[in-house]
Design an enzyme around this catalytic site. Structure first.
Site, PDB file in Angstrom:
ATOM      1  N   ILE A  32      58.163  55.227 -37.794  1.00 15.07           N
ATOM      2  CA  ILE A  32      58.392  56.575 -38.324  1.00 15.07           C
ATOM      3  C   ILE A  32      57.349  56.960 -39.378  1.00 15.07           C
ATOM      4  O   ILE A  32      57.110  58.140 -39.626  1.00 15.07           O
ATOM      5  CB  ILE A  32      59.838  56.653 -38.885  1.00 15.07           C
ATOM      6  CG1 ILE A  32      60.375  58.064 -38.850  1.00 15.07           C
ATOM      7  CG2 ILE A  32      59.937  56.029 -40.265  1.00 15.07           C
ATOM      8  CD1 ILE A  32      61.873  58.136 -39.118  1.00 15.07           C
ATOM      9  N   ASN A  85      55.884  40.992 -41.205  1.00 16.58           N
ATOM     10  CA  ASN A  85      56.246  40.832 -42.613  1.00 16.58           C
ATOM     11  C   ASN A  85      57.531  40.027 -42.663  1.00 16.58           C
ATOM     12  O   ASN A  85      58.504  40.394 -41.992  1.00 16.58           O
ATOM     13  CB  ASN A  85      56.447  42.201 -43.266  1.00 16.58           C
ATOM     14  CG  ASN A  85      55.170  43.017 -43.316  1.00 16.58           C
ATOM     15  OD1 ASN A  85      54.082  42.469 -43.486  1.00 16.58           O
ATOM     16  ND2 ASN A  85      55.276  44.321 -43.143  1.00 16.58           N
ATOM     17  N   GLU A  93      60.838  44.969 -45.461  1.00 22.67           N
ATOM     18  CA  GLU A  93      61.791  45.951 -45.987  1.00 22.67           C
ATOM     19  C   GLU A  93      63.049  46.029 -45.141  1.00 22.67           C
ATOM     20  O   GLU A  93      64.144  46.185 -45.672  1.00 22.67           O
ATOM     21  CB  GLU A  93      61.138  47.329 -46.074  1.00 22.67           C
ATOM     22  CG  GLU A  93      60.161  47.421 -47.244  1.00 22.67           C
ATOM     23  CD  GLU A  93      59.560  48.803 -47.407  1.00 22.67           C
ATOM     24  OE1 GLU A  93      59.770  49.658 -46.526  1.00 22.67           O
ATOM     25  OE2 GLU A  93      58.877  49.002 -48.427  1.00 22.67           O
ATOM     26  N   HIS A  98      60.963  42.352 -36.706  1.00 22.06           N
ATOM     27  CA  HIS A  98      60.154  43.327 -35.967  1.00 22.06           C
ATOM     28  C   HIS A  98      58.694  42.940 -36.069  1.00 22.06           C
ATOM     29  O   HIS A  98      58.237  42.491 -37.123  1.00 22.06           O
ATOM     30  CB  HIS A  98      60.386  44.750 -36.497  1.00 22.06           C
ATOM     31  CG  HIS A  98      60.251  44.884 -37.976  1.00 22.06           C
ATOM     32  ND1 HIS A  98      61.235  44.470 -38.851  1.00 22.06           N
ATOM     33  CD2 HIS A  98      59.245  45.359 -38.747  1.00 22.06           C
ATOM     34  CE1 HIS A  98      60.844  44.700 -40.089  1.00 22.06           C
ATOM     35  NE2 HIS A  98      59.633  45.225 -40.054  1.00 22.06           N
ATOM     36  N   HIS A 100      54.953  44.428 -35.949  1.00 24.62           N
ATOM     37  CA  HIS A 100      54.157  45.657 -35.998  1.00 24.62           C
ATOM     38  C   HIS A 100      52.958  45.498 -35.063  1.00 24.62           C
ATOM     39  O   HIS A 100      52.228  44.501 -35.160  1.00 24.62           O
ATOM     40  CB  HIS A 100      53.606  45.897 -37.403  1.00 24.62           C
ATOM     41  CG  HIS A 100      54.627  46.156 -38.465  1.00 24.62           C
ATOM     42  ND1 HIS A 100      54.901  47.416 -38.947  1.00 24.62           N
ATOM     43  CD2 HIS A 100      55.425  45.313 -39.165  1.00 24.62           C
ATOM     44  CE1 HIS A 100      55.825  47.344 -39.904  1.00 24.62           C
ATOM     45  NE2 HIS A 100      56.161  46.074 -40.056  1.00 24.62           N
TER      46      HIS A 100
HETATM   47  P1  AMP Z   1      58.661  46.102 -42.906  1.00 26.35           P
HETATM   48  O1  AMP Z   1      58.068  46.385 -44.237  1.00 26.35           O
HETATM   49  O2  AMP Z   1      57.841  45.149 -42.090  1.00 26.35           O
HETATM   50  O3  AMP Z   1      60.124  45.730 -42.981  1.00 26.35           O
HETATM   51  O4  AMP Z   1      58.535  47.466 -42.114  1.00 26.35           O
HETATM   52  C1  AMP Z   1      59.591  48.281 -41.773  1.00 26.35           C
HETATM   53  C2  AMP Z   1      58.988  49.417 -40.974  1.00 26.35           C
HETATM   54  O5  AMP Z   1      60.042  50.131 -40.361  1.00 26.35           O
HETATM   55  C3  AMP Z   1      58.185  50.428 -41.807  1.00 26.35           C
HETATM   56  O6  AMP Z   1      56.861  50.515 -41.289  1.00 26.35           O
HETATM   57  C4  AMP Z   1      58.969  51.724 -41.629  1.00 26.35           C
HETATM   58  O7  AMP Z   1      58.135  52.850 -41.570  1.00 26.35           O
HETATM   59  C5  AMP Z   1      59.700  51.484 -40.331  1.00 26.35           C
HETATM   60  N1  AMP Z   1      60.930  52.226 -40.164  1.00 26.35           N
HETATM   61  C6  AMP Z   1      61.967  52.309 -41.036  1.00 26.35           C
HETATM   62  N2  AMP Z   1      62.949  53.083 -40.542  1.00 26.35           N
HETATM   63  C7  AMP Z   1      62.524  53.487 -39.308  1.00 26.35           C
HETATM   64  C8  AMP Z   1      63.082  54.311 -38.293  1.00 26.35           C
HETATM   65  N3  AMP Z   1      64.285  54.878 -38.443  1.00 26.35           N
HETATM   66  N4  AMP Z   1      62.364  54.531 -37.166  1.00 26.35           N
HETATM   67  C9  AMP Z   1      61.142  53.961 -37.025  1.00 26.35           C
HETATM   68  N5  AMP Z   1      60.566  53.174 -37.932  1.00 26.35           N
HETATM   69  C10 AMP Z   1      61.231  52.943 -39.065  1.00 26.35           C
END
Ligand code: AMP
Ligand code: ZN
Length: 113
Positions: A32, A85, A93, A98, A100
């Site tokens: 997002i 991450n 976060e 997941h 990337h």
């Molecule tokens: P991380 O810091 O590796 O946990 O990354 C979490 C990622 O999830 C970030 O790049 C956010 O932009 C992405 N993210 C969070 N909420 C959503 C959502 N509803 N749809 C798509 N991506 C998301």
């Protein structure tokens, strides 16, 4: 009970997302807040907190091969980057594993020095 995890909700289709691929083990969505022209997230369907908790070689292999597959289908022939991450110091976060997939521009060198 309804899951509170945002990525579980996305996998279940309760929260909207842009899906680019799915199979019986994983779902791939567009991030997002993209950090590059192509920024995808490869999510296992099951709730695994992070790579630290991943204890399933079949799933690990699938996540990796799907990352490569979607990079190919997005046309990232010049190169791309895979990031996982992991936990607090890793900058994670969202506590649902997941991967990337980033590409579509030169990402530079990641390691300092
Ligand atoms: P991380 O810091 O590796 O946990 O990354 C979490 C990622 O999830 C970030 O790049 C956010 O932009 C992405 N993210 C969070 N909420 C959503 C959502 N509803 N749809 C798509 N991506 C998301
Ligand atoms: Zn989850």
């Amino acid at each position: 009970m309804e899951p509170t995890c945002i990525f579980c909700r996305i996998v279940e289709g309760r929260v909207p997302s842009t899906r680019v691929y799915e199979d019986e083990l994983c779902v791939v969505i567009r991030d997002i807040r993209p950090q590059a022209p192509v920024h995808l997230l490869v999510l296992p369907r099951t709730h695994v907190q992070s790579l630290w908790e991943l204890d399933d070689e079949a799933l690990a292999g699938r996540l990796l091969s799907v990352a490569s597959r979607v990079a190919r289908s997005e046309g990232l022939d010049k190169g791309w980057r895979l990031i996982a991450n992991t936990r607090d110091h890793g900058g994670q976060e969202v506590a649902h594993l997941h991967l990337h997939v980033l590409g579509g521009r030169s990402l530079g060198r990641m390691l300092p020095g």
